[in-house]
Design a protein around this motif. Structure first.
Motif, PDB file in Angstrom:
ATOM      1  N   SER A 143     117.132  12.865 142.153  1.00  0.00           N
ATOM      2  CA  SER A 143     115.717  12.568 141.871  1.00  0.00           C
ATOM      3  C   SER A 143     115.098  13.405 140.496  1.00  0.00           C
ATOM      4  CB  SER A 143     114.583  12.992 142.723  1.00  0.00           C
ATOM      5  OG  SER A 143     113.511  12.606 142.504  1.00  0.00           O
ATOM      6  N   CYS A 144     114.517  12.759 139.664  1.00  0.00           N
ATOM      7  CA  CYS A 144     113.989  13.476 138.505  1.00  0.00           C
ATOM      8  C   CYS A 144     112.460  12.848 138.256  1.00  0.00           C
ATOM      9  CB  CYS A 144     114.614  13.221 137.268  1.00  0.00           C
ATOM     10  SG  CYS A 144     114.215  14.242 136.001  1.00  0.00           S
ATOM     11  N   SER A 145     111.611  12.876 139.405  1.00  0.00           N
ATOM     12  CA  SER A 145     110.481  12.402 138.862  1.00  0.00           C
ATOM     13  C   SER A 145     109.342  13.612 139.617  1.00  0.00           C
ATOM     14  CB  SER A 145     110.151  10.956 139.749  1.00  0.00           C
ATOM     15  OG  SER A 145     110.288  11.413 141.270  1.00  0.00           O
ATOM     16  N   VAL A 146     108.312  13.421 139.046  1.00  0.00           N
ATOM     17  CA  VAL A 146     107.087  14.480 139.414  1.00  0.00           C
ATOM     18  C   VAL A 146     105.883  13.840 139.756  1.00  0.00           C
ATOM     19  CG1 VAL A 146     106.545  14.680 137.148  1.00  0.00           C
ATOM     20  CG2 VAL A 146     106.111  16.540 138.849  1.00  0.00           C
ATOM     21  N   THR A 147     105.192  14.200 140.952  1.00  0.00           N
ATOM     22  CA  THR A 147     104.112  13.802 141.336  1.00  0.00           C
ATOM     23  C   THR A 147     103.022  14.769 141.470  1.00  0.00           C
ATOM     24  OG1 THR A 147     105.388  12.119 142.712  1.00  0.00           O
ATOM     25  CG2 THR A 147     103.065  12.540 143.253  1.00  0.00           C
ATOM     26  N   THR A 169     104.285  17.135 132.540  1.00  0.00           N
ATOM     27  CA  THR A 169     105.604  16.767 132.201  1.00  0.00           C
ATOM     28  C   THR A 169     106.415  17.962 132.789  1.00  0.00           C
ATOM     29  OG1 THR A 169     104.865  15.659 130.386  1.00  0.00           O
ATOM     30  CG2 THR A 169     107.265  16.277 130.549  1.00  0.00           C
ATOM     31  N   CYS A 193     116.770  17.216 132.879  1.00  0.00           N
ATOM     32  CA  CYS A 193     116.207  16.059 133.303  1.00  0.00           C
ATOM     33  C   CYS A 193     114.474  16.266 133.256  1.00  0.00           C
ATOM     34  CB  CYS A 193     116.314  15.527 134.806  1.00  0.00           C
ATOM     35  SG  CYS A 193     115.409  14.094 135.457  1.00  0.00           S
ATOM     36  N   GLN A 194     113.848  15.359 132.352  1.00  0.00           N
ATOM     37  CA  GLN A 194     112.480  15.530 132.396  1.00  0.00           C
ATOM     38  C   GLN A 194     111.547  14.234 132.729  1.00  0.00           C
ATOM     39  OE1 GLN A 194     110.545  15.522 128.205  1.00  0.00           O
ATOM     40  NE2 GLN A 194     110.628  17.593 128.655  1.00  0.00           N
ATOM     41  N   ALA A 195     110.518  14.427 133.405  1.00  0.00           N
ATOM     42  CA  ALA A 195     109.787  13.262 134.080  1.00  0.00           C
ATOM     43  C   ALA A 195     108.160  13.781 133.720  1.00  0.00           C
ATOM     44  CB  ALA A 195     109.972  13.293 135.518  1.00  0.00           C
ATOM     45  N   THR A 196     107.432  12.729 133.701  1.00  0.00           N
ATOM     46  CA  THR A 196     106.050  12.789 133.356  1.00  0.00           C
ATOM     47  C   THR A 196     105.163  12.019 134.744  1.00  0.00           C
ATOM     48  OG1 THR A 196     106.194  12.940 131.129  1.00  0.00           O
ATOM     49  CG2 THR A 196     103.984  12.377 132.009  1.00  0.00           C
ATOM     50  N   SER A 197     104.479  12.746 135.206  1.00  0.00           N
ATOM     51  CA  SER A 197     103.710  12.440 136.220  1.00  0.00           C
ATOM     52  C   SER A 197     102.909  10.950 136.170  1.00  0.00           C
ATOM     53  CB  SER A 197     102.791  13.449 137.124  1.00  0.00           C
ATOM     54  OG  SER A 197     101.823  13.587 136.272  1.00  0.00           O
ATOM     55  N   THR A 225      97.658  14.924 133.936  1.00  0.00           N
ATOM     56  CA  THR A 225      99.308  14.778 133.963  1.00  0.00           C
ATOM     57  C   THR A 225      99.851  15.914 133.802  1.00  0.00           C
ATOM     58  OG1 THR A 225      99.220  14.342 131.632  1.00  0.00           O
ATOM     59  CG2 THR A 225      98.769  12.407 133.000  1.00  0.00           C
TER      60      THR A 225
END
Length: 758
Positions: free
Chosen positions: A363-367, A415, A422-426, A413
């Motif tokens: 998983s590479c998502s951020v909340t 990042t 791996c980079q993710a933006t909320s 927000t």
């Protein structure tokens, strides 16, 4: 390039080597692995290798012959060899997880037990540890999965001596297991590496129980185990959702000499049941945590068959064979067979679909987590989780969590970037700012003492708002949960009102207001110099009758204050007069006693002054108060009547009493009273004069407390005068005074009142 097949020992497995030169050889793979990796799908080539293996190794080569695999062993299928995914495994265990020593493979390629030729070697006391059997068994079940152990320490031999194993390698592999630890002591040494996410792992084992056996507090043990699981669940540096497997500790011999079945029941509970309970509770309380359970205890009691042990006897009538399970002279640690069985149980408990799902992409998502609303002026903390290496918020902050105080509704927000890049933006996270309600109290600037019906309020905070009032120095007489309240003031000091207002959005404000209490302002008063109930000369019995007359059209409540000079019982009471009412009270002393004053009901003399105080908004002329003091005689009564005096009718500095007599027909008395309007004591000087103005004797000084009355009987008799008069002067104090004389008939005691002159 040619190949040759070589078998190093009868049970180590057959290996294939490419012949590159006469100077050396490079091992490629065991024949069994070639078979699992795809050669079995190439019948001709597989047959060649089978024949070669049979020719070189003899009858033992039958173990690598092609054919159907056991049902719980997964084939790689046809075509090219399947890609092998490596499971990175972290072990939070104790000595039976740290101590691993193997010299040969525990399983045959078929999944059956490698018996090492039978005899003592079948259950070798010097082979132990279930890490190697677990890994080999998993590879038999799923050739596309391998295990790489990670940790901050390395494997050891028995008693934590340096590692001397040779299978699968002569190099000790990593582990974070620590011998001799309970959960708390293990966490004390390893907590930091989990909190700092020191290691990358996909799968973690929480293997506890042996050293925690002595903890008889199930609630405490489960809480400790849950804490460990939750740390493992978030402690991987490369994966946000590792699988955590809790294992039930395999049987060991900690018997205390009691009945064996009782020990087994206790061990089953402490090794297995309470660990399983903790796992089930975690699944309910933390459903997002992937926690699983592997029972390495109960199968020993039930002689549960497995691929490697289809008919092994571990227990008889539910009592484990500890000599078979445990190492010689070391009842707390298992030996070869029980370790292979425990490793097989752990591997077979793993869900292959779940394991393979780990490699569908981490998983590479951020909340952003945190409140979505806040009250004006208050702070809110927003978090982006702990699984990333770096963070960049829309505010410019670079921390994992931020604390902000938004002045208006604001959207945030973040990042985040993992260690692998791996980079993710909320998604935007909006924090709505709700206004605080007003708690400013509107109330009178001051209130009279003991006043009722006073009100206070705060502005309307809108629908759904709540209010809570408290008070000191007074009493709330209405509902204290409304926007406005009604209250009664205390007698002195101030009234303090407090209110808490909560809006429908949960925002709170508190208000307070202190309201001075105005001291009671006494109205005008009327003073009766004397009321009494006593026995006089020649058997006379004097009492005082009161007459009240209201001269107003409304009800009057009059305060009556009695100051006793003789007989005691000073006190205060009230009398109520209806509009225009005339009220006559036959015996003043009896009335005051019945109103609660502590005047003795005996034959002693009762003498004192009576002050009647009107309400502050009244005039002294609104009421008439008079007294008649009399004694029975001649078939009726003899007496005298005298009115109560207002303040302005009292003496300020001096007064005269004329008409005093002392002879065979008349006698006279002189009385003085401190009116007490200034609340202090005074001293009066009395000087008597005779005919021609000649002074009679020396002046007399008379001290008087506030409200005190004193009478001097027959003063002229002592001075040898038949007629005379007296001058009364105030020589100290501020209060005014009253003086009067009484002229009594010597035979009938009929009296006449002599008022003072100025």
């Amino acid at each position: 390039m040619g190949y040759r097949v070589e078998t190093p020992s009868s049970n180590a497995g057959t290996f294939l080597y490419p012949i590159t030169s006469t100077s050396g050889r490079v091992p490629v793979r065991p024949v069994s692995e070639l078979r699992r990796g795809g050669l079995a799908a190439r019948p001709a080539l597989a047959l060649v290798w089978t024949l070669v293996a049979a020719a070189l190794t003899g009858p033992s080569a039958a173990a690598v012959s092609p054919g159907p695999l056991p049902a719980n062993v997964v084939s790689a299928g046809s075509g090219s060899p399947a890609a092998v995914n490596t499971l990175r495994v972290y072990i939070a265990g104790e000595s039976i997880e740290r101590r691993n020593r193997w010299v040969e493979a525990p399983f045959l390629p078929s999944g059956l037990l490698n018996s090492r030729g039978g005899g003592d070697l079948r259950n070798d006391n010097e082979e132990y540890g279930w890490m190697v059997p677990m890994r080999d068994r998993l590879k038999l079940r799923a050739p596309d999965l391998d295990i790489q152990f990670v940790g901050s320490d390395v494997w050891a031999d028995a008693d934590d001596n340096p590692y001397t194993g040779t299978y699968p390698t002569s190099t000790a592999e990593p582990t974070s297991a620590i011998s001799g630890t309970t959960i708390p002591s293990w966490l004390e040494q390893r907590r930091e590496e989990l909190e700092r996410k020191t290691f990358c792992y996909d799968l973690a084992f929480a293997s506890r129980g042996g050293n925690d056996f002595g903890n008889d507090n199930d609630t405490e043990y489960k809480a400790q185990l849950k804490e460990l699981v939750l740390l493992l669940a978030r402690g991987s540096s490369c994966r946000t959702d590792p699988i955590v497997v809790v294992t039930a500790h395999m049987p060991d011999d900690q018997r205390w000499g009691g009945p064996e079945d009782e020990y087994v029941a206790l061990a089953k509970h402490r090794f297995m049941q309470r660990a399983l309970d903790a796992v089930n509770e975690l699944k309910v309380s933390n459903p997002s945590v992937r926690v699983r359970f592997a029972d390495q205890y109960t199968p020993f009691l039930e002689n549960k068959p497995t691929t490697a042990f289809p008919s092994e006897t571990w227990s008889t009538n539910g009592i484990p064979d500890y000599l078979k399970i445990a190492r010689h002279n070391d009842p707390y640690h298992p030996r070869r067979l029980s370790c292979i069985y425990a490793g097989e149980l752990a591997a077979d408990s793993l869900d292959l679909t779940e394991l393979r799902g780990l490699f569908g992409g981490a998983s590479c998502s951020v909340t952003i987590t945190g409140p979505s609303s806040v009250c004006s002026g208050q702070s809110v903390t927003l978090s982006a989780g702990t699984e990333f290496a770096s963070y960049l918020w829309s505010t410019g902050a670079t921390t994992r969590a931020i604390t902000v105080v938004p002045s208006t509704t604001t959207t945030y927000t973040v990042t985040a970037t993992t260690t692998g890049g791996c980079q993710a933006t909320s998604a935007p996270h909006t924090v709505t700012v709700n206004p605080l309600p007003s708690a400013v109290i509107e109330a009178p600037s001051n209130v009279p003492a003991s006043s009722t019906g006073n009100t206070a309020s705060v502005p309307d905070a809108g629908a759904g708002a709540s209010y809570s009032w408290t008070i000191s120095g007074g009493t709330i007489t209405g509902n204290s949960s409304l926007r406005s309240v009604t209250f009664t003031a205390g007698e002195t000091g101030s009234v303090t009102l407090n209110v808490n207002v909560t809006s429908s959005s949960g925002c709170q404000a508190a208000g307070t207001k202190s309201i001075p209490i105005l001291a009671s302002v006494a109205g005008p008063d009327l003073l009766l110099p004397v009321i009494l109930d006593l026995t006089g000369e020649v058997g006379s019995h004097y009492t005082t009758e009161l007459t009240f007359v209201s001269r107003v059209s409304s009800t009057l409540v009059i305060s009556l204050s009695y100051v006793a000079s003789s007989g005691g019982g000073s006190g205060t009471t009230e009398i109520e007069l209806a509009p225009g009412q005339i009220r006559i009270i036959g015996n003043a002393i009896d009335f005051l006693r019945s109103a609660g004053l502590a005047i003795p009901a005996d034959s002693t003399s009762k003498v004192g002054s009576l002050r009647a105080t009107l309400p502050a908004n009244r005039s002294a002329s609104d009421v008439f108060l008079g007294a008649r003091t009399s004694t029975p005689g001649g078939g009726g009564t003899y007496g005298l009547f005298y009115p109560a005096l207002a303040l302005d009718q009292s003496a300020v500095s001096s007064a005269w009493i004329f008409g005093l007599r002392q002879d065979s027909t008349m006698r006279s008395n002189l009385a003085v009273i401190n009116r007490g309007d200034a609340g202090d004591s005074i001293t009066l000087r009395i000087t008597y004069y005779g005919n021609g103005g000649a002074r009679l004797g020396d002046p007399v000084e008379v001290p008087l407390a506030s409200g005190e009355w004193k009478q001097f009987g027959r003063p002229l008799e002592a001075l040898g005068a038949a007629t005379g008069y007296a001058k009364i002067e105030k020589i100290s104090g501020n209060s005014r005074f009253v003086a009067y004389g009484v002229l009594n008939d010597a035979f009938t005691s009929d009296g006449s009142y002599i008022g003072m002159s100025f």
